[in-house]
Design a protein around this motif. Structure first.
Motif, PDB file in Angstrom:
ATOM      1  N   ALA A 164      28.719  44.880  41.921  1.00  0.00           N
ATOM      2  CA  ALA A 164      28.605  43.567  41.283  1.00  0.00           C
ATOM      3  C   ALA A 164      27.459  42.770  41.903  1.00  0.00           C
ATOM      4  N   GLU A 165      27.332  42.823  43.195  1.00  0.00           N
ATOM      5  CA  GLU A 165      26.240  42.101  43.867  1.00  0.00           C
ATOM      6  C   GLU A 165      24.889  42.687  43.494  1.00  0.00           C
ATOM      7  N   ALA A 171      24.185  44.169  40.685  1.00  0.00           N
ATOM      8  CA  ALA A 171      23.928  43.742  39.307  1.00  0.00           C
ATOM      9  C   ALA A 171      23.424  42.303  39.276  1.00  0.00           C
ATOM     10  N   ASN A 172      24.012  41.437  40.101  1.00  0.00           N
ATOM     11  CA  ASN A 172      23.554  40.044  40.183  1.00  0.00           C
ATOM     12  C   ASN A 172      22.110  39.969  40.654  1.00  0.00           C
ATOM     13  N   LYS A 173      21.791  40.754  41.651  1.00  0.00           N
ATOM     14  CA  LYS A 173      20.425  40.732  42.184  1.00  0.00           C
ATOM     15  C   LYS A 173      19.430  41.289  41.175  1.00  0.00           C
ATOM     16  N   SER A 174      19.818  42.332  40.459  1.00  0.00           N
ATOM     17  CA  SER A 174      18.945  42.898  39.434  1.00  0.00           C
ATOM     18  C   SER A 174      18.701  41.889  38.322  1.00  0.00           C
ATOM     19  N   ALA A 175      19.741  41.171  37.928  1.00  0.00           N
ATOM     20  CA  ALA A 175      19.603  40.155  36.887  1.00  0.00           C
ATOM     21  C   ALA A 175      18.681  39.038  37.358  1.00  0.00           C
ATOM     22  N   SER A 176      18.839  38.617  38.599  1.00  0.00           N
ATOM     23  CA  SER A 176      17.980  37.566  39.153  1.00  0.00           C
ATOM     24  C   SER A 176      16.529  38.017  39.192  1.00  0.00           C
ATOM     25  N   LYS A 177      16.319  39.266  39.581  1.00  0.00           N
ATOM     26  CA  LYS A 177      14.965  39.808  39.658  1.00  0.00           C
ATOM     27  C   LYS A 177      14.337  39.857  38.258  1.00  0.00           C
ATOM     28  N   SER A 178      15.108  40.281  37.275  1.00  0.00           N
ATOM     29  CA  SER A 178      14.607  40.337  35.900  1.00  0.00           C
ATOM     30  C   SER A 178      14.240  38.952  35.392  1.00  0.00           C
ATOM     31  N   GLN A 179      15.076  37.971  35.697  1.00  0.00           N
ATOM     32  CA  GLN A 179      14.805  36.588  35.296  1.00  0.00           C
ATOM     33  C   GLN A 179      13.507  36.094  35.929  1.00  0.00           C
ATOM     34  N   LYS A 234      37.154  51.630  47.375  1.00  0.00           N
ATOM     35  CA  LYS A 234      36.871  51.450  45.952  1.00  0.00           C
ATOM     36  C   LYS A 234      36.606  49.978  45.644  1.00  0.00           C
ATOM     37  N   GLN A 235      37.405  49.098  46.238  1.00  0.00           N
ATOM     38  CA  GLN A 235      37.199  47.660  46.047  1.00  0.00           C
ATOM     39  C   GLN A 235      35.856  47.229  46.616  1.00  0.00           C
TER      40      GLN A 235
END
Length: 63
Positions: free
Chosen positions: A45-46, A48-56, A37-38
């Motif tokens: 989380a990783e 989500a970070n990559k998706s945010a970077s891609k969107s930026q 689970k951890q």
């Protein structure tokens, strides 16, 4: 075996996908479930970070 072996940090149990679970106790299974689970939370989380970077990056290059 050395007198100091007890001072060494214990290894975290490693879970291999598809391994035989019949040899594990209920407590060991619970530990592995918590560990997985951890790991899932860390992976999400990783992602989500990559998706945010891609969107930026996409916003930057569209401008």
């Amino acid at each position: 075996m050395s007198l100091f072996d007890d001072d060494r940090p214990k290894k975290q149990p490693v879970h291999e996908i598809g391994c035989d679970l019949s040899l594990l106790s209920a407590d060991e299974l619970s530990l592995r479930i918590d560990m997985l689970k951890q790991e899932i939370a860390r992976l999400e989380a990783e992602r989500a970070n990559k998706s945010a970077s891609k969107s930026q990056a996409e916003k930057f290059f569209r401008s």
